[in-house]
Design a protein around this motif. Structure first.
Motif, PDB file in Angstrom:
ATOM      1  N   PRO A  77       0.796  -1.241   0.000  1.00  0.00           N
ATOM      2  CA  PRO A  77       0.000   0.000   0.000  1.00  0.00           C
ATOM      3  C   PRO A  77       0.824   1.285   0.000  1.00  0.00           C
ATOM      4  O   PRO A  77       0.264   2.357  -0.261  1.00  0.00           O
ATOM      5  N   VAL A  78       2.110   1.203   0.299  1.00  0.00           N
ATOM      6  CA  VAL A  78       2.960   2.407   0.291  1.00  0.00           C
ATOM      7  C   VAL A  78       4.042   2.274  -0.782  1.00  0.00           C
ATOM      8  O   VAL A  78       5.140   2.800  -0.637  1.00  0.00           O
ATOM      9  N   ALA A  79       3.739   1.579  -1.868  1.00  0.00           N
ATOM     10  CA  ALA A  79       4.712   1.385  -2.947  1.00  0.00           C
ATOM     11  C   ALA A  79       5.108   2.732  -3.546  1.00  0.00           C
ATOM     12  O   ALA A  79       4.324   3.693  -3.564  1.00  0.00           O
ATOM     13  N   SER A  80       6.335   2.795  -4.024  1.00  0.00           N
ATOM     14  CA  SER A  80       6.838   4.028  -4.631  1.00  0.00           C
ATOM     15  C   SER A  80       6.421   4.103  -6.098  1.00  0.00           C
ATOM     16  O   SER A  80       6.055   3.104  -6.720  1.00  0.00           O
TER      17      SER A  80
ATOM     18  N   VAL B  73      -4.787   9.765  -6.378  1.00  0.00           N
ATOM     19  CA  VAL B  73      -6.009   9.101  -5.924  1.00  0.00           C
ATOM     20  C   VAL B  73      -5.743   7.616  -5.676  1.00  0.00           C
ATOM     21  O   VAL B  73      -6.229   7.038  -4.700  1.00  0.00           O
ATOM     22  N   LEU B  74      -4.971   6.986  -6.548  1.00  0.00           N
ATOM     23  CA  LEU B  74      -4.605   5.591  -6.326  1.00  0.00           C
ATOM     24  C   LEU B  74      -3.861   5.418  -5.008  1.00  0.00           C
ATOM     25  O   LEU B  74      -4.150   4.510  -4.224  1.00  0.00           O
ATOM     26  N   ALA B  75      -2.883   6.302  -4.769  1.00  0.00           N
ATOM     27  CA  ALA B  75      -2.106   6.208  -3.535  1.00  0.00           C
ATOM     28  C   ALA B  75      -2.980   6.442  -2.312  1.00  0.00           C
ATOM     29  O   ALA B  75      -2.849   5.761  -1.290  1.00  0.00           O
TER      30      ALA B  75
ATOM     31  N   GLY C  70       9.347  20.946  -0.107  1.00  0.00           N
ATOM     32  CA  GLY C  70       8.680  21.676   0.960  1.00  0.00           C
ATOM     33  C   GLY C  70       7.679  22.682   0.425  1.00  0.00           C
ATOM     34  O   GLY C  70       6.587  22.863   0.993  1.00  0.00           O
ATOM     35  N   THR C  71       8.009  23.366  -0.665  1.00  0.00           N
ATOM     36  CA  THR C  71       7.075  24.311  -1.275  1.00  0.00           C
ATOM     37  C   THR C  71       5.818  23.608  -1.759  1.00  0.00           C
ATOM     38  O   THR C  71       4.700  24.119  -1.613  1.00  0.00           O
ATOM     39  N   TYR C  72       6.006  22.424  -2.355  1.00  0.00           N
ATOM     40  CA  TYR C  72       4.851  21.649  -2.830  1.00  0.00           C
ATOM     41  C   TYR C  72       3.954  21.240  -1.668  1.00  0.00           C
ATOM     42  O   TYR C  72       2.716  21.431  -1.718  1.00  0.00           O
ATOM     43  N   ALA C  73       4.532  20.689  -0.601  1.00  0.00           N
ATOM     44  CA  ALA C  73       3.732  20.274   0.544  1.00  0.00           C
ATOM     45  C   ALA C  73       3.032  21.472   1.186  1.00  0.00           C
ATOM     46  O   ALA C  73       1.860  21.382   1.585  1.00  0.00           O
TER      47      ALA C  73
ATOM     48  N   ARG D 172       5.354  11.823  -1.127  1.00  0.00           N
ATOM     49  CA  ARG D 172       4.226  10.896  -1.139  1.00  0.00           C
ATOM     50  C   ARG D 172       3.155  11.314  -0.143  1.00  0.00           C
ATOM     51  O   ARG D 172       1.957  11.239  -0.434  1.00  0.00           O
ATOM     52  N   VAL D 173       3.584  11.785   1.022  1.00  0.00           N
ATOM     53  CA  VAL D 173       2.611  12.225   2.028  1.00  0.00           C
ATOM     54  C   VAL D 173       1.825  13.424   1.514  1.00  0.00           C
ATOM     55  O   VAL D 173       0.595  13.500   1.662  1.00  0.00           O
TER      56      VAL D 173
END
Length: 749
Positions: free
Chosen positions: A196-199, A239-241, A565-568, A634-635
């Motif tokens: 479930p946490v595949a890259s 959405v998949l993740a 960091g800007t993206y998050a 990913r988060v």
């Protein structure tokens, strides 16, 4: 890595032959253009002019093989024209050696700087300088030099005309790029069923985005299935993740997890069907079982909250991508006559958030997001690229720039090779600088591997061509035909590796010069010796005046941290103020972070092959830091999958957290560049304040994601804290405190 191992690895890379998809029709087209030019030149002007024009047509065809989503006729014309100008100016100065040497230095330096504008322009410019060293020896008068230059331009025009008149897979590269992106997401969905946490490597999505940029003229002729599917695919990945990740609410085992696995398998089947349709230009053949999975009426009783929203959004996006990929599917039509998986699927859900029997719920926000992604990306015209290329070269013209170091290095080697080649009693002294210019690249591994490939390929190509000449004693026409055959084979095998390419080029030159009247005994021995000398000079120059990537790894890592960091922060900012139109900000931040990630991976690949020790960032520390930053992305992606619609309830603490995250990651990037361990006090304080202001956790998903972000940042600090101790201003390593470490201590040290 030791020098011995580095040389061994680069040598092995240079002589390797890779399995690549061959393009025989394109090879035939390039060889046909070359044959036309040689025949026309022989008929009108004779063998010497034919050899010059053949070099122009040969180089023009190579230019169209460079990385481009559609072969540009302008590239062939520009290549032939630039070679003509180089040859004419070179002939005017060849009688005065100091003047020609100065021209060679200036021309080679400019070719080295052109790598700043991209590998395509850099390779064309370098090849033009190398070929110019041969072609300036062919004319015997100024008038002949002008005629030879004119025929080189004609060679470029012929190749450009063939590209326009006989296109091969006109949109094939675009189809492949988009299909590869969808297929990569299908594979990702399958892997999420078990991990479930595949890259996920976003490189296929980046390639599809590059392919989606078209000129206004191309946009009017682009096939309908290439419109919009990429934008929808971009929305499918998060959405998949989100659907699979346990942190978003689905337990590791149980009925909900089994349902998620079914949905992921069906999503993979639908994405594969869309990818196949786009790749081959066929209607979509949708597996009926995959559609039935999304119609199960009891989904609302199994999935709730964020997983349910992810399922509804995934359903809508898959419907859109199937419809966009190939129109109405051929199989699986619904009972009411509407296409299954397209518009015929229900668009409504009950107000209690559960689906009606036999109906698949949808998310209006997903449709709006998907539709907003259908805008056309514009690719500049060829003329518009010229000022951009000049600007890129000017920005790299500074001390410490790898491109400037490459330009300085290659111009010095070319001049040295030309002087040595002229001084040695071998004749044809231009082979040494020609080899150096052809093999030298801005990075170590490519320079050394190409030098080995050049030498090995030259020996093999010359041996084969020499055997053919001795066996057949070809005249002018047969020599020209053999040259065309060698070029055709080179065009066919160009993407399989440098060894095969260089062998074909060596045979091509032997046959072409034989057509001009030179015996093989006049060129073969000195060609091999001077090629060896040119390759040795190129390798020696990089060892003496290198531009190692290893010392710059910290800078690349810092850039990735800042952009990530800007993206998050942009994602959290969307929850703080849903009424603001900030979706473009999130998208742009994501693209910037992807670019920084790609630069990091490219730098690591180059640094791995370099024979230098790490300078403050060991391989273990680099791998751990990479994992932490990938986890941070990913988060943030999980939260991006559920961006709130306008009118949604704001989450005010997210604004403070976003500001702290943005500022802390930029400060952390500065600390990494200065070989210090970054700290995250401001992020931790914002998170503590969030918990204090909202103890009931009404925004539980966003709050939990913020906790995960802090955890990944702490892991990053721990990874860097295991690297070489940070240096103080006086150049000494500070002593580490005694006692056990813990994540909080390592983050604040």
């Amino acid at each position: 890595m030791s020098w011995r191992r580095a040389l061994k690895d680069t040598a092995r890379s240079g002589i390797a032959v890779e399995k690549k998809r061959l393009e025989p029709l394109i090879a035939v087209r390039g060889a046909a253009g070359l044959a036309i030019v040689i025949a026309l030149s022989l008929w009108l002007f004779g063998p010497a002019a034919a050899a010059s024009s053949a070099f122009g047509a040969f180089q023009a065809a190579i230019a169209t093989f460079q990385r481009s989503w559609r072969p540009r006729p302008e590239l062939a014309i520009a290549s032939g024209t630039s070679l003509a100008v180089s040859t004419f100016l070179g002939y005017l100065t060849i009688s005065k050696e100091p003047l020609f040497l100065a021209l060679l230095v200036v021309w080679t330096f400019a070719a080295g700087m052109s790598w700043a504008a991209g590998p395509t322009i850099g390779l064309i410019a370098s090849s033009n300088v190398a070929i110019m060293l041969v072609t300036v020896t062919l004319p015997t008068s100024v008038a002949q030099a002008a005629g030879h230059a004119a025929m080189m331009i004609v060679g470029g025009l012929v190749q450009a005309a063939l590209i326009v008149l006989f296109p091969v897979r006109r949109w094939g590269a675009h189809r492949d790029a988009l299909a590869d992106a969808l297929a990569a997401e299908a594979d990702y969905a399958r892997r999420l069923r078990h991990d479930p946490v595949a890259s996920f490597d976003p490189q296929p999505l980046m390639e599809a985005r590059n392919a989606a940029a078209v000129t206004p003229r191309q946009a009017r002729r682009r096939p309908a299935e290439l419109h919009g599917a990429r934008g929808i695919a971009e929305r499918i990945r998060p959405v998949l993740a989100s659907l699979a990740d346990p942190a978003m609410g689905v337990p590791a085992e149980g009925p909900a997890r089994d349902r998620v696995r079914e949905l992921l398998a069906s999503a993979a089947a639908l994405l594969d069907a869309a990818a196949h349709a786009i790749r081959h230009g066929e209607p979509v053949k949708v597996p009926p079982a995959a559609l039935a999975t999304f119609r199960t009426p009891d989904t609302g009783s199994i999935l709730t909250g964020a997983p349910y929203r992810a399922m509804t959004r995934l359903n809508t996006l898959l419907q859109d991508v199937v419809e966009t990929a190939g129109g109405a599917p051929q199989e699986g039509a619904s009972q009411d006559g509407a296409p299954s998986g397209a518009r015929g699927t229900a668009r409504s859900a009950e107000t209690d958030g559960r689906s009606t029997p036999g109906r698949a719920p949808t998310d209006p926000g997903a449709r709006g997001t998907a539709r907003s992604a259908l805008t056309t990306r514009s690719r500049p015209t060829f003329l518009a690229l010229i000022p951009k290329a000049l600007k890129a070269m000017r920005s790299e013209l500074r001390r410490g720039s790898p491109v400037t170091r490459h330009a300085t290095r290659v111009s010095a080697v070319a001049a040295t090779g030309y002087i040595l080649g002229t001084w040695l009693p071998l004749g044809h002294g231009y082979w040494a600088p020609l080899t150096s210019v052809m093999v030298m690249r801005p990075d170590f591994s490519q320079t050394y591997s190409r030098a080995v490939a050049r030498l090995a390929g030259t020996v093999i190509g010359v041996a084969v061509a020499t055997g053919a000449v001795q066996a057949a004693s070809p005249g002018t026409l047969l020599s020209g035909a053999l040259a065309v055959a060698s070029a055709a084979l080179m065009y066919l095998l160009m993407r399989t590796g440098q060894f095969a390419t260089q062998a074909c080029i060596a045979a091509y030159v032997v046959f072409l010069l034989g057509m001009g009247g030179e015996e093989w005994t006049q060129t073969v021995p000195e060609r091999v010796l001077l090629t060896l000398m040119g390759g040795f000079l190129a390798m020696l120059a990089y060892a003496v005046y290198p531009a190692w990537e290893t010392p710059r790894l910290r800078t690349r890592l810092a850039d990735w941290l800042a952009t990530q960091g800007t993206y998050a922060a942009a994602v959290f900012g969307s929850y703080a103020d849903p009424s603001a139109s900030n979706a473009p900000d999130v998208r742009q931040a994501l693209l910037t972070a992807r670019t920084a990630r790609a630069a990091w991976h490219a730098a690591v690949a180059r640094a791995t092959a370099e024979p230098v020790r790490h300078r403050g960032l060991s391989r273990t520390a680099a791998d751990d830091a990479e994992d932490a930053l990938a986890q941070l992305g990913r988060v943030a992606m999980l939260l991006e999958a559920h961006l709130p619609e306008r009118g949604a309830t704001p989450v005010p603490p997210a604004a403070r957290f976003a500001d702290a995250l943005r500022e802390s990651t930029h400060q952390g990037a500065k600390a990494i560049r200065e070989r210090r361990v970054p700290t995250w006090d401001a992020v931790r304080e914002a998170l503590d304040a969030w918990e204090t202001e909202n103890p009931e956790n009404a925004d539980k998903v966003v709050r939990n994601t913020a906790t995960l972000v802090l955890d990944t940042l702490t892991e990053l600090s721990e990874a860097l804290d295991t690297a070489v101790p940070p240096m103080t201003l006086d150049g000494t390593a500070p002593e580490k405190p005694d006692g056990p470490r813990n994540p909080k201590d390592s983050a604040t040290r």
